[in-house]
Scaffold this motif. Sequence first.
Motif, short mmCIF file in Angstrom:
data_model
loop_
_atom_site.label_atom_id
_atom_site.label_comp_id
_atom_site.label_asym_id
_atom_site.label_seq_id
_atom_site.Cartn_x
_atom_site.Cartn_y
_atom_site.Cartn_z
N ASP B 290 0.78 -0.96 0.24
CA ASP B 290 0.07 -0.02 -0.25
C ASP B 290 0.59 1.54 0.01
O ASP B 290 0.55 2.09 -0.94
CB ASP B 290 -0.87 -0.21 1.61
CG ASP B 290 -1.95 -0.89 0.60
OD1 ASP B 290 -2.84 -1.18 0.32
OD2 ASP B 290 -2.81 -1.39 2.20
N ARG B 293 2.10 1.75 -3.22
CA ARG B 293 1.20 2.07 -4.31
C ARG B 293 1.23 4.21 -4.52
O ARG B 293 0.80 4.74 -5.04
CB ARG B 293 -0.33 1.87 -4.50
CG ARG B 293 -0.03 -0.35 -4.37
CD ARG B 293 -1.40 -0.46 -4.71
NE ARG B 293 -1.50 -2.04 -4.30
CZ ARG B 293 -1.27 -3.00 -4.91
NH1 ARG B 293 -0.73 -2.51 -6.63
NH2 ARG B 293 -1.53 -4.12 -5.19
N GLU B 301 0.40 6.16 -11.98
CA GLU B 301 -0.11 4.79 -10.97
C GLU B 301 1.12 4.29 -10.48
O GLU B 301 2.10 3.81 -11.91
CB GLU B 301 -1.23 4.26 -11.97
CG GLU B 301 -1.84 2.77 -11.10
CD GLU B 301 -2.90 2.11 -11.67
OE1 GLU B 301 -3.50 1.55 -10.30
OE2 GLU B 301 -3.57 2.25 -12.42
N ASP B 307 0.26 -6.74 -11.24
CA ASP B 307 -0.74 -6.19 -11.24
C ASP B 307 -1.35 -6.33 -12.86
O ASP B 307 -2.67 -6.32 -12.61
CB ASP B 307 -0.50 -4.68 -11.32
CG ASP B 307 -0.91 -4.01 -9.34
OD1 ASP B 307 -1.55 -5.69 -8.34
OD2 ASP B 307 -0.35 -3.48 -9.03
#
Lengths: 340, 340
Positions: B290, B293, B301, B307
Motif C-alpha cells: 500500500d 502504491r 499509478e 498487477d
Amino acid sequence: MPVVTASQESGLIEATLARLGVPAAEATIQAAALVEADLRGHASHGLRRLPTLAARIGNGVIVPGAVTKLDWHTESVLRVDGQGGLGPVVGRRATTALADRVQRTGVAVAAIAGANHLGILAPYVEDLSRQGLTALMTTTSEALVHATNGNQAIVGTNPLAIGIPAPGAPVVLDMATGLVSMGKIIDYAARGEPLPAGWAVDAAGQPTTDAAAAARGGAIAPFGGGKGYGLSLSLELLVAVLTGTALGPRVRGTLDTDQPATKGDLIIVFDTGLFTEVAAVGARIAAYLDEVRATAAPGQEVFIPGDRARAARERRLAEGITVPDELWARVTELAGDPVA
Amino acid sequence: MPVVTASQESGLIEATLARLGVPAAEATIQAAALVEADLRGHASHGLRRLPTLAARIGNGVIVPGAVTKLDWHTESVLRVDGQGGLGPVVGRRATTALADRVQRTGVAVAAIAGANHLGILAPYVEDLSRQGLTALMTTTSEALVHATNGNQAIVGTNPLAIGIPAPGAPVVLDMATGLVSMGKIIDYAARGEPLPAGWAVDAAGQPTTDAAAAARGGAIAPFGGGKGYGLSLSLELLVAVLTGTALGPRVRGTLDTDQPATKGDLIIVFDTGLFTEVAAVGARIAAYLDEVRATAAPGQEVFIPGDRARAARERRLAEGITVPDELWARVTELAGDPVA
C-alpha cells in the motif's frame, strides 16, 4: 592524496577496531571487507565506512564479539541471527556453514537477520565459487530508490550477486538495483556538477538535475525502468519474507550511526558437482565466455561480470589505493584517538 | 478479428493436440499454458505458438506422452529429464514434486533439461505462491540479445520470475532480460514502423531502426544497460551450470520446428512458513505494498509486479481474447485438418 597499500589500510582499520574492543579475528574480517571494496573501486563501501562503523560500535548498535546464532531449521535451511554483530563476521560464518552443509544437501540457504552491513556482496559469492559452488545472494538496504511512476524513495538499492564457478576465475555479478548509487550522487553534489536527467527526484518528488537537492531526501531512479523496479521490489520482498526483516522505509542501520540494523540478507548456495559434471560444464562455459567476448563491436570490449572488478583489484594491489585527504585525516585521527 | 473465450481457445488447442496424438491430460495442461499467456497479454506465447508446437510434434522433437524422469539427487535437489515432453507438462510435474517436498526440506530445487518450451513463467510461480510458497524461476532461451558493447546475438532473453505470497494475490514478477521481445520487433516490422534508437542491431552488427533488418538475424539490446546484460548472462550461466544444458547460440528448440529443445529451466521453491511467521510477514507485506502504491507521482499509478497481468487476465476473461485473422484461419485449419 595519500596512496596506501591494502595491508596499510587493513592495518589501520584493525588497529581502530581493536581500540574499540573488537576481537582481533573479527577486526581482520571486517577490515578485509572494507579493503576489498576499495580494491575493486567501490570506495563508498570501503575505508569511508570506518567512521560510521566506529560510531555504531560506540553507540552499541554494532556489538563486537556478538555470538552469531546459527540455527538449522531443516537440513538445508539455516536461520541466522547476527545479534548485532559485525556484518562481514556474520556473513562469513553463514557462508562457511553453507559451504560445509551443501556438499551433502546439494542446496542450502541462509536467511540472515540482525547482522550489520555485510559490505559488497561480490567477495562472498566469489569465494564460494572458487570452492566450486554456485551462489546467489541478495540483501535489503535503506529505501533510496523510487518506483516506476513513483516520486519518493520506497525500495532499497537491493543488490543481487551471482557467482558461477568457471575455469580461471569465477563469473561474479554484483549489481545494485538503483540506476546509480547515492554515493555517486553525493560525488556530483561535492563537485557541483548537474546530474544527468532521469537519475533522481528531489525531496518534493520533482525530477531534478540538482545533485545536492537529490541527496537531501530525494530518491534515485531504479535501473532499467519498470523491469529494474520490479526486480528491486521483488528482491525486497524475497529477503523480507524469508528473513522476517524490515521493508522499505523501516530498513535502517547501514548508513546511520545509532539505529539497529533491520535489513536482511539471503544466501543460496548450490553444490555444482551434485547437479552437473563440473569439468564438462566448465569447459563449455570457458568456450562460451570466449564467444561472448568475441562479439565486441569494433573498437569496443565486451566484459564478463567480474572482469572489471578483478582488473581494478590487481591494479590497486600493485599501485596502491588512493584515499581522499579529508578521509585520511579522519581515519588516522580515529586510529590514534585515545580510547574514550 | 475474431474474439474468442478462454474456453473456446483451449478447446481448439486441445482438439488440435488430440489429433496429433497428445494424451488428453497433457493437452489440457499445454492448452492452459497458451491460454494463460493470451489472457495476460503475451500473445507471442499464446495461441500463436500452436502451429510451431504442432509442427514440432509432427517432426518428433516434441514427444507426446513422454515419461518425465524425476530424480531426487538429494532430499532437496530434483534433476528432471523431460525426455522431449511438452514443456508445461514437464514444468507442472516438477513444480508439483517441489511443492510436496519443500514442506519437509524448506527449500527444493528442480534443474530441468530435455523439456520443451514451458511458456510464460508467471503461472508457475503464481500457483506456487498461492500455496504459500516463495518461488524463483529462470530459463534459458535462444540467443537473441547482444552484450553491452557487443554487436551480435549471444545471450538469451532469459526470463526471471519471482513469486511472493501476499494477502489477496501473490506478487508475481516475470520479466525477460531483453529490452524488448523479438515478437515486438516483428510487430514493428509488420506495421512498417521504425524502431526506437537503441533497441537493436542488424545482422551486420550495425545499430538500426529498421525493424525488418533487426528481425533478420540481428540482435536485441539487453534491458537496463550493463546491469541488465550482466544479469542476463549470469542467468544463462546459472541455468547451464545447474542443468547441464546448452549455452548461447547452441540453445535451440523453442522457436524452430525441427530441433530438439536444448535449453534448461531452474526452479527454486521455499516453504515460506519454515522461514518466517507467515501471517505476521503477510500483514507487513500488505501494508508495504500500500505504501509503495501511495508513492505515485501526480496523475501516475505505481504498479506492483503482477498487477497489470492480473487486470489484463480479468478483462479478457470477461471480454474475450482477440485473435488476428491470419492466426485464426491458420489454427482453425490446423484443428480441422485430416490427420496426415
